[in-house]
Design a protein around this motif. Structure first.
Motif, PDB file in Angstrom:
ATOM      1  N   VAL A   1       5.521   7.414 -17.205  1.00  0.00           N
ATOM      2  CA  VAL A   1       5.068   8.023 -15.953  1.00  0.00           C
ATOM      3  C   VAL A   1       6.292   8.541 -15.219  1.00  0.00           C
ATOM      4  O   VAL A   1       7.229   7.796 -14.946  1.00  0.00           O
ATOM      5  CB  VAL A   1       4.303   7.009 -15.081  1.00  0.00           C
ATOM      6  N   GLY A   2       6.271   9.841 -14.932  1.00  0.00           N
ATOM      7  CA  GLY A   2       7.368  10.460 -14.195  1.00  0.00           C
ATOM      8  C   GLY A   2       7.083  10.504 -12.702  1.00  0.00           C
ATOM      9  O   GLY A   2       6.180   9.831 -12.195  1.00  0.00           O
ATOM     10  N   ALA A   3       7.843  11.308 -12.004  1.00  0.00           N
ATOM     11  CA  ALA A   3       7.703  11.417 -10.551  1.00  0.00           C
ATOM     12  C   ALA A   3       6.408  12.115 -10.151  1.00  0.00           C
ATOM     13  O   ALA A   3       5.770  11.733  -9.171  1.00  0.00           O
ATOM     14  CB  ALA A   3       8.891  12.166  -9.956  1.00  0.00           C
ATOM     15  N   ASP A   4       5.997  13.135 -10.908  1.00  0.00           N
ATOM     16  CA  ASP A   4       4.798  13.887 -10.549  1.00  0.00           C
ATOM     17  C   ASP A   4       3.915  14.211 -11.756  1.00  0.00           C
ATOM     18  O   ASP A   4       3.101  15.110 -11.721  1.00  0.00           O
ATOM     19  CB  ASP A   4       5.177  15.174  -9.815  1.00  0.00           C
ATOM     20  N   PHE A   5       4.087  13.451 -12.832  1.00  0.00           N
ATOM     21  CA  PHE A   5       3.279  13.652 -14.031  1.00  0.00           C
ATOM     22  C   PHE A   5       3.242  12.353 -14.837  1.00  0.00           C
ATOM     23  O   PHE A   5       4.019  11.421 -14.592  1.00  0.00           O
ATOM     24  CB  PHE A   5       3.845  14.783 -14.900  1.00  0.00           C
ATOM     25  N   CYS A   6       2.314  12.305 -15.784  1.00  0.00           N
ATOM     26  CA  CYS A   6       2.286  11.190 -16.726  1.00  0.00           C
ATOM     27  C   CYS A   6       2.214  11.745 -18.137  1.00  0.00           C
ATOM     28  O   CYS A   6       1.795  12.886 -18.358  1.00  0.00           O
ATOM     29  CB  CYS A   6       1.139  10.236 -16.434  1.00  0.00           C
ATOM     30  N   GLU A   7       2.648  10.947 -19.078  1.00  0.00           N
ATOM     31  CA  GLU A   7       2.710  11.336 -20.485  1.00  0.00           C
ATOM     32  C   GLU A   7       1.691  10.488 -21.239  1.00  0.00           C
ATOM     33  O   GLU A   7       1.778   9.257 -21.249  1.00  0.00           O
ATOM     34  CB  GLU A   7       4.124  11.059 -20.994  1.00  0.00           C
ATOM     35  N   LEU A   8       0.735  11.142 -21.871  1.00  0.00           N
ATOM     36  CA  LEU A   8      -0.341  10.461 -22.581  1.00  0.00           C
ATOM     37  C   LEU A   8      -0.219  10.753 -24.067  1.00  0.00           C
ATOM     38  O   LEU A   8      -0.052  11.909 -24.472  1.00  0.00           O
ATOM     39  CB  LEU A   8      -1.695  10.961 -22.068  1.00  0.00           C
ATOM     40  N   THR A   9      -0.284   9.716 -24.886  1.00  0.00           N
ATOM     41  CA  THR A   9      -0.292   9.875 -26.341  1.00  0.00           C
ATOM     42  C   THR A   9      -1.742   9.780 -26.778  1.00  0.00           C
ATOM     43  O   THR A   9      -2.421   8.790 -26.483  1.00  0.00           O
ATOM     44  CB  THR A   9       0.552   8.780 -27.025  1.00  0.00           C
TER      45      THR A   9
ATOM     46  N   THR B   1       0.821  -1.214   0.000  1.00  0.00           N
ATOM     47  CA  THR B   1       0.000   0.000   0.000  1.00  0.00           C
ATOM     48  C   THR B   1       0.853   1.262   0.000  1.00  0.00           C
ATOM     49  O   THR B   1       0.318   2.357  -0.148  1.00  0.00           O
ATOM     50  CB  THR B   1      -0.949   0.022   1.215  1.00  0.00           C
ATOM     51  N   ARG B   2       2.144   1.105   0.139  1.00  0.00           N
ATOM     52  CA  ARG B   2       3.034   2.280   0.092  1.00  0.00           C
ATOM     53  C   ARG B   2       3.297   2.730  -1.339  1.00  0.00           C
ATOM     54  O   ARG B   2       3.881   3.785  -1.567  1.00  0.00           O
ATOM     55  CB  ARG B   2       4.350   1.955   0.790  1.00  0.00           C
ATOM     56  N   LEU B   3       2.902   1.899  -2.302  1.00  0.00           N
ATOM     57  CA  LEU B   3       3.093   2.266  -3.706  1.00  0.00           C
ATOM     58  C   LEU B   3       2.169   3.425  -4.043  1.00  0.00           C
ATOM     59  O   LEU B   3       0.963   3.360  -3.801  1.00  0.00           O
ATOM     60  CB  LEU B   3       2.808   1.075  -4.617  1.00  0.00           C
ATOM     61  N   GLY B   4       2.732   4.463  -4.615  1.00  0.00           N
ATOM     62  CA  GLY B   4       1.973   5.671  -4.883  1.00  0.00           C
ATOM     63  C   GLY B   4       1.202   5.636  -6.192  1.00  0.00           C
ATOM     64  O   GLY B   4       1.166   4.633  -6.912  1.00  0.00           O
ATOM     65  N   LEU B   5       0.603   6.765  -6.508  1.00  0.00           N
ATOM     66  CA  LEU B   5      -0.192   6.930  -7.721  1.00  0.00           C
ATOM     67  C   LEU B   5       0.627   6.600  -8.965  1.00  0.00           C
ATOM     68  O   LEU B   5       0.122   5.989  -9.907  1.00  0.00           O
ATOM     69  CB  LEU B   5      -0.737   8.365  -7.785  1.00  0.00           C
ATOM     70  N   ALA B   6       1.895   6.972  -8.977  1.00  0.00           N
ATOM     71  CA  ALA B   6       2.749   6.701 -10.135  1.00  0.00           C
ATOM     72  C   ALA B   6       2.824   5.203 -10.416  1.00  0.00           C
ATOM     73  O   ALA B   6       2.796   4.780 -11.583  1.00  0.00           O
ATOM     74  CB  ALA B   6       4.151   7.273  -9.910  1.00  0.00           C
ATOM     75  N   SER B   7       2.879   4.376  -9.387  1.00  0.00           N
ATOM     76  CA  SER B   7       2.940   2.926  -9.576  1.00  0.00           C
ATOM     77  C   SER B   7       1.678   2.405 -10.240  1.00  0.00           C
ATOM     78  O   SER B   7       1.738   1.545 -11.122  1.00  0.00           O
ATOM     79  CB  SER B   7       3.146   2.222  -8.240  1.00  0.00           C
ATOM     80  N   ALA B   8       0.525   2.898  -9.806  1.00  0.00           N
ATOM     81  CA  ALA B   8      -0.743   2.468 -10.412  1.00  0.00           C
ATOM     82  C   ALA B   8      -0.800   2.873 -11.878  1.00  0.00           C
ATOM     83  O   ALA B   8      -1.226   2.101 -12.736  1.00  0.00           O
ATOM     84  CB  ALA B   8      -1.913   3.062  -9.636  1.00  0.00           C
ATOM     85  N   LEU B   9      -0.343   4.097 -12.180  1.00  0.00           N
ATOM     86  CA  LEU B   9      -0.359   4.559 -13.572  1.00  0.00           C
ATOM     87  C   LEU B   9       0.657   3.799 -14.426  1.00  0.00           C
ATOM     88  O   LEU B   9       0.412   3.533 -15.600  1.00  0.00           O
ATOM     89  CB  LEU B   9      -0.105   6.065 -13.625  1.00  0.00           C
ATOM     90  N   ARG B  10       1.772   3.400 -13.831  1.00  0.00           N
ATOM     91  CA  ARG B  10       2.764   2.606 -14.574  1.00  0.00           C
ATOM     92  C   ARG B  10       2.187   1.256 -14.980  1.00  0.00           C
ATOM     93  O   ARG B  10       2.472   0.754 -16.059  1.00  0.00           O
ATOM     94  CB  ARG B  10       4.028   2.428 -13.738  1.00  0.00           C
ATOM     95  N   ARG B  11       1.370   0.687 -14.127  1.00  0.00           N
ATOM     96  CA  ARG B  11       0.732  -0.599 -14.476  1.00  0.00           C
ATOM     97  C   ARG B  11      -0.172  -0.431 -15.677  1.00  0.00           C
ATOM     98  O   ARG B  11      -0.213  -1.286 -16.552  1.00  0.00           O
ATOM     99  CB  ARG B  11      -0.040  -1.148 -13.291  1.00  0.00           C
ATOM    100  N   ILE B  12      -0.910   0.674 -15.737  1.00  0.00           N
ATOM    101  CA  ILE B  12      -1.762   0.951 -16.899  1.00  0.00           C
ATOM    102  C   ILE B  12      -0.887   1.124 -18.131  1.00  0.00           C
ATOM    103  O   ILE B  12      -1.184   0.591 -19.196  1.00  0.00           O
ATOM    104  CB  ILE B  12      -2.636   2.203 -16.654  1.00  0.00           C
ATOM    105  N   SER B  13       0.203   1.855 -17.975  1.00  0.00           N
ATOM    106  CA  SER B  13       1.134   2.089 -19.082  1.00  0.00           C
ATOM    107  C   SER B  13       1.717   0.784 -19.599  1.00  0.00           C
ATOM    108  O   SER B  13       1.758   0.540 -20.806  1.00  0.00           O
ATOM    109  CB  SER B  13       2.247   3.034 -18.619  1.00  0.00           C
TER     110      SER B  13
END
Length: 178
Positions: free
Chosen positions: A148-156, A113-125
């Protein structure tokens, strides 16, 4: 009734009064302690106790999302709503209906549960699935998460393969399109 009986009756009465006063003071103390302890309860703790149950989560810029709370982690939650999964930024949650009356303290949470929002978005990526990013201002961007960066994500997005950078601060939720 003799004077001894009257004296014992007086002592019994005084003892009953003392017991009642002690109970009243204890009730006030317990109520004060309960209020003091409850201020330590977090929304995430209440959501963690709701995992596996249905709730309606209102999200800034999105509105209500009703479904089963599947996971809660550091700063985000996963809600399965029909055919879509929602990764919701906890900072964008405005209200929750149907949450458990209990709370799970953070010390009892799994290390995952310590995995942050970036981890969840990386799974989608990494899954390469199309998603719809909902921003807090109500705008939306559909496409594929590229990185997915530290505080942003890149969407195509779209056929022109335009790249949009979305900050986590602006992101309300990511919705699966599968």
């Amino acid at each position: 009734m003799g004077w001894e009986d009257e004296l014992f009756a007086l002592f019994d009465d005084l003892e009953d009064q003392a017991t009642a006063l002690y109970a009243a003071e204890r009730d006030v103390e317990v109520a004060d302690r309960s209020r003091a302890e409850y201020q330590q309860v977090t929304l995430a703790g209440r959501l963690m106790a709701t995992v596996g149950s249905t709730a309606t989560v209102s999200v800034a810029g999105v509105g209500p999302v009703a479904g089963v709370v599947e996971r809660v982690a550091a700063g985000w939650l996963l809600v399965a709503a029909g055919d879509h999964d929602w990764v919701i930024n906890q900072d964008a949650v405005t209200t929750v209906e149907g949450a458990s009356v209990r709370a799970v303290p953070a010390v009892a949470w799994s290390p995952l549960t310590r995995l942050g929002l970036a981890s969840a978005l990386r799974r989608i990526s990494e899954a390469g699935e199309a998603c719809l990013l909902h921003l807090r201002d109500g705008s939306r961007h559909e496409g594929h998460l590229r990185r997915v960066g530290a505080d942003f994500c890149e969407l195509t997005t779209g056929e022109e393969r335009r790249t949009v950078l979305v900050t986590f601060a602006a992101l309300a939720a990511a919705q699966s399109r599968a």
